[in-house]
Design a protein around this motif. Structure first.
Motif, PDB file in Angstrom:
ATOM      1  N   UNK A  77     -18.677  40.762  -6.147  1.00 58.17           N
ATOM      2  CA  UNK A  77     -18.572  42.150  -5.685  1.00 58.17           C
ATOM      3  C   UNK A  77     -17.505  42.266  -4.606  1.00 58.17           C
ATOM      4  N   UNK A  78     -17.539  41.376  -3.648  1.00 53.62           N
ATOM      5  CA  UNK A  78     -16.545  41.404  -2.564  1.00 53.62           C
ATOM      6  C   UNK A  78     -15.141  41.240  -3.129  1.00 53.62           C
ATOM      7  N   UNK A  79     -14.961  40.289  -4.022  1.00 54.52           N
ATOM      8  CA  UNK A  79     -13.631  40.053  -4.598  1.00 54.52           C
ATOM      9  C   UNK A  79     -13.137  41.231  -5.433  1.00 54.52           C
ATOM     10  N   UNK A  80     -14.046  42.011  -5.973  1.00 54.00           N
ATOM     11  CA  UNK A  80     -13.647  43.162  -6.784  1.00 54.00           C
ATOM     12  C   UNK A  80     -13.044  44.273  -5.942  1.00 54.00           C
ATOM     13  N   UNK A  81     -13.438  44.363  -4.682  1.00 53.08           N
ATOM     14  CA  UNK A  81     -12.985  45.507  -3.872  1.00 53.08           C
ATOM     15  C   UNK A  81     -12.166  45.128  -2.639  1.00 53.08           C
ATOM     16  N   UNK A  82     -12.466  44.001  -2.028  1.00 54.97           N
ATOM     17  CA  UNK A  82     -11.766  43.616  -0.795  1.00 54.97           C
ATOM     18  C   UNK A  82     -11.899  42.110  -0.598  1.00 54.97           C
ATOM     19  N   UNK A  83     -11.155  41.323  -1.382  1.00 53.04           N
ATOM     20  CA  UNK A  83     -11.303  39.865  -1.327  1.00 53.04           C
ATOM     21  C   UNK A  83     -11.097  39.299   0.078  1.00 53.04           C
ATOM     22  N   UNK A  84     -11.863  38.251   0.372  1.00 48.52           N
ATOM     23  CA  UNK A  84     -11.653  37.544   1.633  1.00 48.52           C
ATOM     24  C   UNK A  84     -10.287  36.875   1.563  1.00 48.52           C
ATOM     25  N   UNK A  85      -9.525  37.002   2.611  1.00 49.93           N
ATOM     26  CA  UNK A  85      -8.181  36.428   2.605  1.00 49.93           C
ATOM     27  C   UNK A  85      -8.191  35.063   3.263  1.00 49.93           C
ATOM     28  N   UNK A  86      -7.958  34.057   2.452  1.00 49.35           N
ATOM     29  CA  UNK A  86      -7.866  32.696   2.956  1.00 49.35           C
ATOM     30  C   UNK A  86      -6.522  32.519   3.648  1.00 49.35           C
ATOM     31  N   UNK A  87      -6.440  31.527   4.506  1.00 45.65           N
ATOM     32  CA  UNK A  87      -5.222  31.265   5.256  1.00 45.65           C
ATOM     33  C   UNK A  87      -4.570  30.010   4.679  1.00 45.65           C
ATOM     34  N   UNK A  88      -3.467  30.188   3.987  1.00 48.66           N
ATOM     35  CA  UNK A  88      -2.778  29.061   3.349  1.00 48.66           C
ATOM     36  C   UNK A  88      -1.569  28.604   4.157  1.00 48.66           C
ATOM     37  N   UNK A  89      -0.939  29.538   4.845  1.00 41.81           N
ATOM     38  CA  UNK A  89       0.229  29.218   5.666  1.00 41.81           C
ATOM     39  C   UNK A  89       0.085  29.912   7.012  1.00 41.81           C
ATOM     40  N   UNK A  90       0.893  29.518   7.940  1.00 42.84           N
ATOM     41  CA  UNK A  90       0.837  30.080   9.282  1.00 42.84           C
ATOM     42  C   UNK A  90       1.004  31.600   9.233  1.00 42.84           C
ATOM     43  N   UNK A  91       0.002  32.356   9.699  1.00 44.22           N
ATOM     44  CA  UNK A  91       0.096  33.820   9.682  1.00 44.22           C
ATOM     45  C   UNK A  91       1.227  34.358  10.565  1.00 44.22           C
ATOM     46  N   UNK A  92       1.687  33.543  11.500  1.00 43.85           N
ATOM     47  CA  UNK A  92       2.770  33.966  12.384  1.00 43.85           C
ATOM     48  C   UNK A  92       4.144  33.684  11.788  1.00 43.85           C
ATOM     49  N   UNK A  93       4.159  32.944  10.689  1.00 44.92           N
ATOM     50  CA  UNK A  93       5.430  32.619  10.045  1.00 44.92           C
ATOM     51  C   UNK A  93       6.237  31.582  10.806  1.00 44.92           C
ATOM     52  N   UNK A  94       5.594  30.785  11.633  1.00 42.46           N
ATOM     53  CA  UNK A  94       6.305  29.774  12.423  1.00 42.46           C
ATOM     54  C   UNK A  94       6.728  28.618  11.520  1.00 42.46           C
ATOM     55  N   UNK A  95       8.019  28.381  11.453  1.00 41.49           N
ATOM     56  CA  UNK A  95       8.547  27.351  10.568  1.00 41.49           C
ATOM     57  C   UNK A  95       8.106  25.950  10.992  1.00 41.49           C
ATOM     58  N   UNK A  96       7.848  25.760  12.280  1.00 40.51           N
ATOM     59  CA  UNK A  96       7.436  24.434  12.754  1.00 40.51           C
ATOM     60  C   UNK A  96       6.003  24.110  12.350  1.00 40.51           C
ATOM     61  N   UNK A  97       5.258  25.095  11.907  1.00 41.68           N
ATOM     62  CA  UNK A  97       3.874  24.863  11.471  1.00 41.68           C
ATOM     63  C   UNK A  97       3.868  24.568   9.968  1.00 41.68           C
ATOM     64  N   UNK A  98       4.139  23.320   9.651  1.00 40.35           N
ATOM     65  CA  UNK A  98       4.178  22.924   8.243  1.00 40.35           C
ATOM     66  C   UNK A  98       2.774  22.803   7.652  1.00 40.35           C
ATOM     67  N   UNK A  99       1.793  22.757   8.506  1.00 37.66           N
ATOM     68  CA  UNK A  99       0.390  22.844   8.092  1.00 37.66           C
ATOM     69  C   UNK A  99      -0.284  23.807   9.077  1.00 37.66           C
ATOM     70  N   UNK A 100      -1.502  24.161   8.799  1.00 39.25           N
ATOM     71  CA  UNK A 100      -2.184  25.115   9.667  1.00 39.25           C
ATOM     72  C   UNK A 100      -2.477  24.508  11.027  1.00 39.25           C
ATOM     73  N   UNK A 101      -2.310  25.317  12.068  1.00 39.26           N
ATOM     74  CA  UNK A 101      -2.669  24.880  13.409  1.00 39.26           C
ATOM     75  C   UNK A 101      -4.193  24.767  13.482  1.00 39.26           C
ATOM     76  N   UNK A 102      -4.726  24.135  14.512  1.00 33.32           N
ATOM     77  CA  UNK A 102      -6.182  23.966  14.598  1.00 33.32           C
ATOM     78  C   UNK A 102      -6.958  25.293  14.527  1.00 33.32           C
ATOM     79  N   UNK A 103      -6.448  26.344  15.135  1.00 36.83           N
ATOM     80  CA  UNK A 103      -7.136  27.639  15.106  1.00 36.83           C
ATOM     81  C   UNK A 103      -7.217  28.182  13.681  1.00 36.83           C
TER      82      UNK A 103
END
Length: 140
Positions: A77-103
């Motif tokens: 049901x959730x995915x049909x209307x407002x899917x949870x957004x997983x974090x695959x890359x740095x939301x800030x777009x920082x190029x130095x963050x080649x993987x996700x920061x601890x937060x």
């Protein structure tokens, strides 16, 4: 954590699930679930597009589940209307963050656990609860 749209969709689906074989009009569902009718209509369209809900026109028509409530999970049901957004890359777009920061890695783990929990509970289970309170909606 859940959007208002997802909450409203869950209310609508539990309402329809409790009426298996008896379509409910948008007016009836809006009253029972306390979801504004115009908003409910949009939610029902999204649920129909996802194949969870169908509408029947004419006398005795309305909206009903297109799948058995025991086969629909909260995550569906959730995915049909407002899917949870997983974090695959740095939301800030920082190029130095080649993987996700601890937060952001921790936030993504929480989202993953939420998805697993939601996938483990069906609408049918909610409706079969022994609680005297009907899930997510008002009953007269």
């Amino acid at each position: 954590m859940l959007s208002k749209t997802a909450e409203y969709a869950l209310r609508a689906v539990t309402c329809m699930g409790s009426r298996a074989g008896c379509p409910a009009s948008a007016d009836v569902m809006a009253e029972e679930t306390k979801v504004p009718r115009r908003y409910l209509h949009r939610v029902l369209q999204d649920l129909a597009a996802a194949g969870l809900v169908r509408s029947r026109s004419g006398p005795g028509g309305g909206y009903e589940l297109d799948i058995n409530a025991s086969d629909i999970t909260i995550l569906d049901v959730v995915n049909a209307v407002a899917p949870l957004e997983r974090i695959a890359t740095c939301p800030l777009g920082l190029k130095s963050h080649t993987s996700l920061c601890p937060l952001h890695a921790e936030l993504d783990r929480a989202y993953e656990q939420t998805e697993v929990a939601f996938a483990g509970v069906t609408i049918g289970q909610l409706l079969k609860s022994t609680s005297p309170i009907t899930p997510l909606r008002e009953v007269k």
